[in-house]
Write an enzyme that holds these catalytic residues in place. Structure first.
Site, mmCIF file in Angstrom:
data_model
loop_
_atom_site.group_PDB
_atom_site.id
_atom_site.type_symbol
_atom_site.label_atom_id
_atom_site.label_comp_id
_atom_site.label_asym_id
_atom_site.label_seq_id
_atom_site.Cartn_x
_atom_site.Cartn_y
_atom_site.Cartn_z
ATOM 1 N N ARG A 93 -51.494 29.866 4.488
ATOM 2 C CA ARG A 93 -50.716 29.804 3.380
ATOM 3 C C ARG A 93 -50.527 30.789 2.439
ATOM 4 O O ARG A 93 -51.560 31.691 2.293
ATOM 5 C CB ARG A 93 -51.964 28.532 2.515
ATOM 6 C CG ARG A 93 -51.054 28.112 1.390
ATOM 7 C CD ARG A 93 -50.050 26.904 1.783
ATOM 8 N NE ARG A 93 -49.747 26.134 0.710
ATOM 9 C CZ ARG A 93 -48.665 25.233 0.595
ATOM 10 N NH1 ARG A 93 -47.854 25.441 1.429
ATOM 11 N NH2 ARG A 93 -48.393 24.366 -0.313
ATOM 12 N N THR A 368 -57.322 17.028 4.258
ATOM 13 C CA THR A 368 -55.690 17.817 3.777
ATOM 14 C C THR A 368 -54.120 18.107 4.437
ATOM 15 O O THR A 368 -54.620 19.278 4.300
ATOM 16 C CB THR A 368 -55.559 18.582 3.570
ATOM 17 O OG1 THR A 368 -55.142 18.725 3.875
ATOM 18 C CG2 THR A 368 -54.937 18.787 3.699
ATOM 19 N N THR A 385 -43.501 26.832 6.568
ATOM 20 C CA THR A 385 -42.595 26.570 5.508
ATOM 21 C C THR A 385 -42.244 27.659 4.527
ATOM 22 O O THR A 385 -43.067 28.591 4.244
ATOM 23 C CB THR A 385 -43.009 25.309 4.905
ATOM 24 O OG1 THR A 385 -41.986 24.927 4.055
ATOM 25 C CG2 THR A 385 -44.260 25.598 3.896
ATOM 26 N N ASN A 387 -41.409 26.362 1.746
ATOM 27 C CA ASN A 387 -41.467 25.129 0.862
ATOM 28 C C ASN A 387 -40.204 24.425 0.749
ATOM 29 O O ASN A 387 -39.772 23.697 1.671
ATOM 30 C CB ASN A 387 -41.878 25.446 -0.606
ATOM 31 C CG ASN A 387 -42.217 24.270 -1.406
ATOM 32 O OD1 ASN A 387 -42.383 23.219 -1.116
ATOM 33 N ND2 ASN A 387 -42.363 24.302 -2.843
ATOM 34 N N ASP A 409 -45.823 24.080 -5.439
ATOM 35 C CA ASP A 409 -46.690 23.345 -4.785
ATOM 36 C C ASP A 409 -47.996 23.178 -5.646
ATOM 37 O O ASP A 409 -48.839 22.397 -5.385
ATOM 38 C CB ASP A 409 -47.123 23.668 -3.291
ATOM 39 C CG ASP A 409 -46.248 22.869 -2.510
ATOM 40 O OD1 ASP A 409 -45.480 22.011 -2.866
ATOM 41 O OD2 ASP A 409 -46.353 23.367 -1.209
ATOM 42 N N SER A 438 -51.409 21.752 -0.195
ATOM 43 C CA SER A 438 -50.495 21.484 0.852
ATOM 44 C C SER A 438 -50.270 20.037 1.424
ATOM 45 O O SER A 438 -51.594 19.472 1.198
ATOM 46 C CB SER A 438 -50.247 22.469 2.060
ATOM 47 O OG SER A 438 -49.356 22.219 3.026
ATOM 48 N N GLY A 459 -41.433 17.568 5.745
ATOM 49 C CA GLY A 459 -41.302 16.436 4.692
ATOM 50 C C GLY A 459 -41.937 16.481 3.620
ATOM 51 O O GLY A 459 -42.255 15.272 2.861
ATOM 52 N N GLY A 460 -42.726 17.604 3.070
ATOM 53 C CA GLY A 460 -43.301 17.588 1.810
ATOM 54 C C GLY A 460 -44.395 16.515 1.804
ATOM 55 O O GLY A 460 -45.066 16.422 2.877
HETATM 56 O O1 DON Z 1 -47.003 22.376 1.926
HETATM 57 C C1 DON Z 1 -46.379 21.601 1.416
HETATM 58 O O2 DON Z 1 -46.727 20.600 1.509
HETATM 59 C C2 DON Z 1 -44.936 21.523 1.172
HETATM 60 N N1 DON Z 1 -44.653 23.050 0.711
HETATM 61 C C3 DON Z 1 -43.997 21.195 2.406
HETATM 62 C C4 DON Z 1 -42.800 21.335 2.312
HETATM 63 C C5 DON Z 1 -41.753 20.850 3.170
HETATM 64 O O3 DON Z 1 -42.326 19.926 4.093
HETATM 65 C C6 DON Z 1 -40.402 20.832 2.965
HETATM 66 N N2 DON Z 1 -39.892 20.016 3.975
HETATM 67 N N3 DON Z 1 -39.182 19.207 4.168
#
Ligand code: DON
Length: 559
Positions: A93, A368, A385, A387, A409, A438, A459-460
């Site tokens: 990370r 996590t 990612t 982000n 984040d 994350s 997908g965040g």
């Molecule tokens: O680490 C995380 O949770 C976010 N930065 C992930 C970002 C993400 O999945 C964007 N995509 N769709």
């Protein structure tokens, strides 16, 4: 020449098509968001590399062929099951630069300065990807960095024709790149958008990759590449220094382990919230017969939403970088805690998020872009990612790669929603060197100690619930890998108190039942082709079956 050969091979098979058919293999498989990157991983495994060699080759290739998330300037998490059965995780990370401070994105009145944590040089954390990939390779790979990075260099140098999807993305993102000459140069023909079918070459990225091939991590964190990153930081008042780069280190961490209906589930520990939440939600649901409720039933959706509501409330309070905050992992993943946390679950009535705070121990209690790779007992799940899509949209001039905007984040202001509408507090406050929380959840499942499932997703905040649904679809509903990954998904994250669902994901009469139960807000997901992109592999009776999530292009390839 070799790139053209790839393209011919791929185009002559049905694999490029976004087909919900599973792909089968006997020895090895890669499934990723880019067919060219999957082919790179497969090439390396066929040349004698193991699954880690294949994964590292796929990741470097993704940095060339899928620039919105594949990256050198971002970070990620990998979980690996070695052929001897040991499961390890690597946290690569991004970290907050040494000059970062808790209120760095707030003005003098304490208000968030718009876009500073997402669309500026200051939005970047110190990148971890290159250190992570090299650490993975040096520890568990069998080939050299030169060998595994070769397909990526070839793809950057020789170029490849842009698909409809990539040309569309470039056109769209170009509008946000005006102020960044390096970005305009990389993603357009002197400001004129690329068209589908145009050949896309990245000579500056090829040179950066060659420096990594030659000098390993020093090819990125020191010397010319580092100097180019610092020059880019200086153009836009960024925070990353040569010292931040030189000091970056990925960290091996113990996986989070849980049991669900007899299957061992392994996930990422903090600073990802993924593993802890997946296990916590599974624990809360385990005593309910989800199979009997039926896929897509109001009862099953209600049960999962209520478990998700409680777990995401815990995320906001308890989760952050474990080096900076005492994350109560034992509690969050404990079955007794789950039972206590879910004791107020009402099978007929929705709770309200405003009434659901974070959970705490009871005194009397005891205790996590994701891709998947498999070869000969070795499993790799890697999620990486920048982000946001294309990160902060800033290409490091003359180095050819994008920078992340991962600083967003962090909880940049207590209880204020970030771009994924999740909130955080002290546990995830900004501090120098700290890793931002994350949701990335590369996940492995074993059955009777043997490889069973490799999954994960972008997908965040929806990553966690996407992974959860793949697991539940397979273990509870007995689905094949193609059904488990293809069917529509839904998501709830405590706040906002809303059920988001993929198109056709909840039938009108099911929606009515859920409303009667007290669920107050529903929203059809407006992004892309649905929630998540869960490129997954399943291993049963020595047969490897895998699928590229049909929501987006890419390919599962096997041999
Ligand atoms: O680490 C995380 O949770 C976010 N930065 C992930 C970002 C993400 O999945 C964007 N995509 N769709």
């Amino acid at each position: 020449m070799k790139v053209l050969l790839y393209l011919l091979v791929l185009l002559s098979t049905p694999l490029l098509a976004a087909s919900p058919e599973a792909i089968y293999g006997k020895t090895g498989m890669v499934t990723s968001r880019s067919a060219l990157a999957s082919a790179a991983g497969l090439e390396i495994m066929k040349a004698g590399g193991n699954a880690v060699d294949g994964a590292v080759a796929t990741a470097f290739a993704l940095a060339v062929t899928y620039p919105s998330a594949g990256n050198l300037g971002g970070g990620g998490f990998a979980i690996v099951r070695l052929a001897n059965g040991k499961v390890v995780t690597l946290d690569h990370r991004e970290t907050a630069p040494a000059s970062a401070s808790r209120d760095m994105y707030l003005d003098s009145e304490g208000n968030i300065i718009k876009n500073l944590s997402t669309a500026s040089h200051k939005s970047s954390g110190t990148p971890g990807s290159v250190d992570g990939l090299i650490t993975l390779l040096e520890t568990y790979g069998s080939l050299s960095i030169k060998q595994v990075i070769t397909p990526a260099i070839r793809l950057a140098e020789e170029g490849f024709p842009l698909s409809h999807d990539l040309a569309r993305q470039f056109k769209k993102v170009l509008k946000k790149m005006d102020q960044y000459p390096g970005s305009v140069k990389t993603f357009s023909k002197n400001g004129v958008p690329y068209e589908e079918g145009d050949f896309w070459r990245q000579p500056e990225l090829a040179k950066t990759l060659e420096r990594i091939a030659l000098s390993g991590r020093d090819g990125f964190y020191k010397g010319k590449t580092a100097d180019l990153i610092i020059a880019e930081m200086q153009r836009g008042n960024g925070e990353i220094t040569l010292n931040d780069l030189a000091n970056y280190k990925s960290i091996w961490r113990e996986p989070i382990r849980g049991m669900y209906r007899g299957y061992e589930i392994y996930g990422m520990p903090p600073p990802s919230s993924g593993g802890a939440l997946v296990i916590q939600i599974l624990n809360m649901m385990e005593s309910y017969d989800i199979s009997a409720m039926g896929f897509g039933s109001a009862k099953a959706i209600h049960l999962m939403v209520e478990a998700e509501r409680r777990a995401y409330a815990d995320r906001a309070e308890h989760l952050g970088d474990p080096e900076y905050y005492d994350v109560p992992i034992a509690m969050l993943t404990d079955k007794h805690y789950a039972a206590h946390r879910f004791a107020d679950f009402d099978p007929d009535n929705a709770s309200k998020s405003e009434d659901v705070g974070a959970g705490h121990w009871l005194d009397e209690s005891s205790e996590t872009t994701h891709f998947s790779v498999y070869k000969e007992g070795m499993m790799v799940a890697l999620t990486t990612t920048l982000n946001s899509s294309y990160g902060n949209k800033i290409v490091v001039q003359d180095a050819g790669f994008l920078l992340n905007n991962e600083m967003d984040d962090f909880s940049i202001k207590e209880n204020s929603p970030n771009q994924f509408s999740v909130i955080g507090r002290e546990a995830n406050a900004i501090a120098p060197g700290k890793r931002m929380l994350s949701s990335m959840s590369p996940t492995l499942a074993l059955k009777d100690g043997q490889p069973f499932l490799i999954t994960g997703s972008p997908g965040g905040s929806t990553i966690i619930t996407t992974v959860l649904q793949v697991i539940v679809n397979i273990i509870d509903h007995g689905m094949s890998i193609e059904d488990a990954v293809s069917l529509p998904r839904f998501h709830h994250q405590w706040l906002p108190d809303r059920i988001i669902y993929g198109k056709y994901g909840i039938s009108p009469d099911t929606l009515e039942v859920l409303k009667k139960m007290g669920h107050i807000d529903f929203k059809e997901a407006s992004w892309g082709r649905g929630i998540g992109d869960a490129n997954s592999i399943m291993i049963t009776d020595s047969v490897i079956s895998g699928i590229k999530d049909p929501r987006n292009e890419g390919a599962a390839l096997a041999y």
